[in-house]
Write an enzyme that holds these catalytic residues in place. Structure first.
Site, PDB file in Angstrom:
ATOM      1  N   SER B 144     -45.409 -19.430  25.303  1.00 51.81           N
ATOM      2  CA  SER B 144     -44.665 -19.950  24.153  1.00 51.81           C
ATOM      3  C   SER B 144     -43.205 -20.071  24.563  1.00 51.81           C
ATOM      4  O   SER B 144     -42.743 -19.356  25.465  1.00 51.81           O
ATOM      5  CB  SER B 144     -44.795 -18.952  23.010  1.00 51.81           C
ATOM      6  OG  SER B 144     -43.760 -19.128  22.066  1.00 51.81           O
ATOM      7  N   TYR B 157     -43.457 -10.343  20.029  1.00 55.26           N
ATOM      8  CA  TYR B 157     -44.204 -11.448  20.627  1.00 55.26           C
ATOM      9  C   TYR B 157     -43.462 -12.021  21.840  1.00 55.26           C
ATOM     10  O   TYR B 157     -44.029 -12.176  22.929  1.00 55.26           O
ATOM     11  CB  TYR B 157     -44.411 -12.524  19.567  1.00 55.26           C
ATOM     12  CG  TYR B 157     -45.229 -13.720  20.005  1.00 55.26           C
ATOM     13  CD1 TYR B 157     -46.610 -13.650  20.056  1.00 55.26           C
ATOM     14  CD2 TYR B 157     -44.606 -14.927  20.335  1.00 55.26           C
ATOM     15  CE1 TYR B 157     -47.371 -14.758  20.435  1.00 55.26           C
ATOM     16  CE2 TYR B 157     -45.350 -16.038  20.707  1.00 55.26           C
ATOM     17  CZ  TYR B 157     -46.730 -15.944  20.763  1.00 55.26           C
ATOM     18  OH  TYR B 157     -47.467 -17.032  21.137  1.00 55.26           O
TER      19      TYR B 157
END
Lengths: 323, 235
Positions: B144, B157
């Site tokens: 990501s 995350y």
């Protein structure tokens, strides 16, 4: 040979060659081989082969059969601390009898000997295998300090879970050693061989070991053998598959088959030139097999030396290279 | 890489990009072992792929559970054969709604690292050795831009994805020359449940469709992904 009492990487390597033997370190393996040599490993992962059924019966899976049933050896109640030969026999079972293991049901299909039988599980495919991993543990050894976990019984390169026990000869082949072999232009190829049990607790059955075992030799490995200067089998299971296949067909052919070959002093090697293996009890059939690779007087000298030098034996012991 | 007839293991395959990639690879003749925590949703994906003529097996399991790793790797190899393509797609956001790091529980950071970094490490370790012996294989790490950009609220995350990317680069360096490639994929912002969990107020018309991203990624896999690189697949 003193058994290694816990999972550990092999440290020492007993190098037996035509002029004698010497003490090496396991990570030095690549330096003992030449460019053009080929190591053939058994890439079977070790399945969680020990399952406890309701009532305390232990089911040890020997191998999955081509028809999806499992050949298994059963033991009466007891745990891993009891040596296999002292375990009580299982209750008497007949075809149609059922065992319950968690959510799995296993039906006896065929009784070959009182403790050797074929079982069929209620599930199949991924559901069966995930349940086997959930309820099964590796087959345990009473000489170890603590029970083995599933990750203790894998090689660095295991794939299909075909093997009842760890193909332990491959433990020196760490990623670091595999990289050194590659740098040295020593090739490594794989076959898959379903190692059965090393002991069943039944004298007559043990005398008949190893039972016929299934193997799969990929075409890439057949080609690699054809191009190799020397072929070194990593473990007796790889040697058994290669020699068993060559004995049956006169040469190595790719594909899946079963072999009942027992390699011993009388066996004339067709494919394999050397063996990387562990150190086992000189009484074991393993020692008979070694005599196909080196003369008995040399083996006896080398083994006495290893024992005096404190080499460790069995599944998690030190290594032995015979060229 | 000619992927027809190869075997792949995809984690997080019950929905979103994982589900879409499974369908895209199945349509290209790849045999699939699919992993996710939700058995019913996963089995539905596997069944629909089988009904469309593909090969897919549902392997319910939690990639953050150490005990599950050899069960998943062994079962996958048993049902589809030795794994050629390993796709680490499963991940956890950490606390939802997203929180500043200072408000995030230590346990949530640990869990994010366990699922997003340690789990892929364990599974890679269980699978990649066989690829090295066969001198062929691909490990795909779905990451990501939160791995690179310090977005407020994305602490657990983003930290875990940054660690995953660095681990992927080190795997790639160590496997250089073996025939096994390790590639990091940034799929961009997609219209998935994870995105809705993270940013419930996002304008969904601005998000890409995971099915289109999956088709593009399947094409990249076929053409061959560069090892040790971070590849953006933005639609």
């Amino acid at each position: 040979m003193i058994p290694a009492r816990k999972p550990r990487p092999p440290e020492r390597l007993l190098y037996i060659h035509e002029h004698g033997f010497s003490d090496r370190r396991a990570p030095d393996l690549p330096s003992l081989l030449q460019p053009g040599d080929l190591l053939v490993v058994n890439d079977a992962a070790t399945l969680p082969g020990s399952l406890f059924a309701d009532g305390g019966v232990e089911v040890r899976l020997v191998a999955e059969r081509p028809d999806g049933s499992f050949r298994a050896v059963l033991f009466g109640a007891g745990d891993w601390r009891t040596p296999t030969e002292h375990r009580p026999p299982p209750p008497s079972l007949s075809p149609g009898d059922a065992l319950t293991i968690g959510e799995l049901h296993a039906t006896v299909e065929r009784v070959i000997r009182p403790r050797l039988m074929d079982l069929r599980f209620s599930e199949s495919g991924a559901a069966l295998w995930l349940a086997l991993y959930r309820h099964g543990r590796p087959i345990q050894y009473s000489h170890l300090q603590a029970p083995l976990e599933v990750w203790d019984v894998q090689t660095r390169y295991g794939g299909r879970p075909w093997s009842a026990e760890l193909p332990s000869a491959g433990r020196p082949l760490t990623f670091a050693v595999l990289e050194n072999l590659r740098q040295r232009q020593v090739a490594v190829a794989a076959l898959t061989h379903a190692c059965g049990l090393s002991a069943t607790g039944d004298e007559a059955l043990d005398a008949a070991l190893p039972l016929p075992e299934r193997y799969d030799i990929p075409k890439a490995t057949v080609d690699a053998v054809a191009q190799a200067a020397r072929v070194i089998a990593v473990g007796t299971s790889a040697a058994r598959a290669l020699e068993g296949c060559a004995r049956k067909h006169g040469r190595l052919v790719a594909g899946e088959d079963e072999t009942d070959l027992v390699i011993d002093a009388r066996h004339r090697l067709q494919i394999v030139d050397g063996l990387l293996t562990g150190l086992h009890d000189p009484m074991a059939s393993h020692y008979q097999l070694l005599q196909a690779f080196a003369p008995l007087p040399l083996l006896e000298l080398a083994y006495r030396h290893a024992e005096a030098q404190g080499y460790l034996g069995h599944e998690y012991g030190d290594g032995c290279l015979i060229l | 890489m000619n992927i027809q007839g190869t075997a792949a293991l995809i984690t997080g395959a019950s929905r979103g990009l994982g589900e879409a990639l499974a369908r895209a690879l199945a349509a290209r003749g790849v045999r699939l072992a699919l992993v996710a925590r939700e058995p019913d949703a996963l089995e539905k994906v596997a069944r629909e792929i089988r009904e469309a003529g593909g090969v897919a097996h549902a392997l319910p399991g939690d990639i953050g559970d150490k005990q599950a790793v050899y069960a998943l790797a062994g079962t996958a190899a048993r049902v589809v054969g030795p794994i050629d393509i390993l796709v680490h797609n499963a991940s956890t956001l950490g606390p939802v709604p997203l929180l500043p790091l200072g408000d995030t529980d230590c346990e949530d950071v640990s869990r994010a690292l366990e699922v997003n970094v340690v789990g892929p490490f364990r599974l890679t370790k269980a699978v990649v050795g066989g690829m090295v012996l066969r001198r062929r294989g691909l490990v795909v790490l779905i990451s990501s831009d939160a791995a690179v950009m310090p977005y407020a609220g994305w602490g657990a995350y983003g930290t875990s994805k940054a660690a995953l990317e660095q681990m992927g680069r080190i795997w790639a360096a160590e496997l250089d020359g073996t025939g096994v490639n390790v590639t990091i994929i940034d799929p961009g912002e997609m219209d998935t449940r994870m995105h809705a969990d993270a940013m419930p107020d996002a304008d969904r018309t601005q998000l890409s469709d995971p099915r289109r991203v999956a088709l593009a990624l399947a094409g990249e896999i076929e053409r061959g992904l560069p090892s040790g690189q971070r590849v953006s697949v933005h639609i």
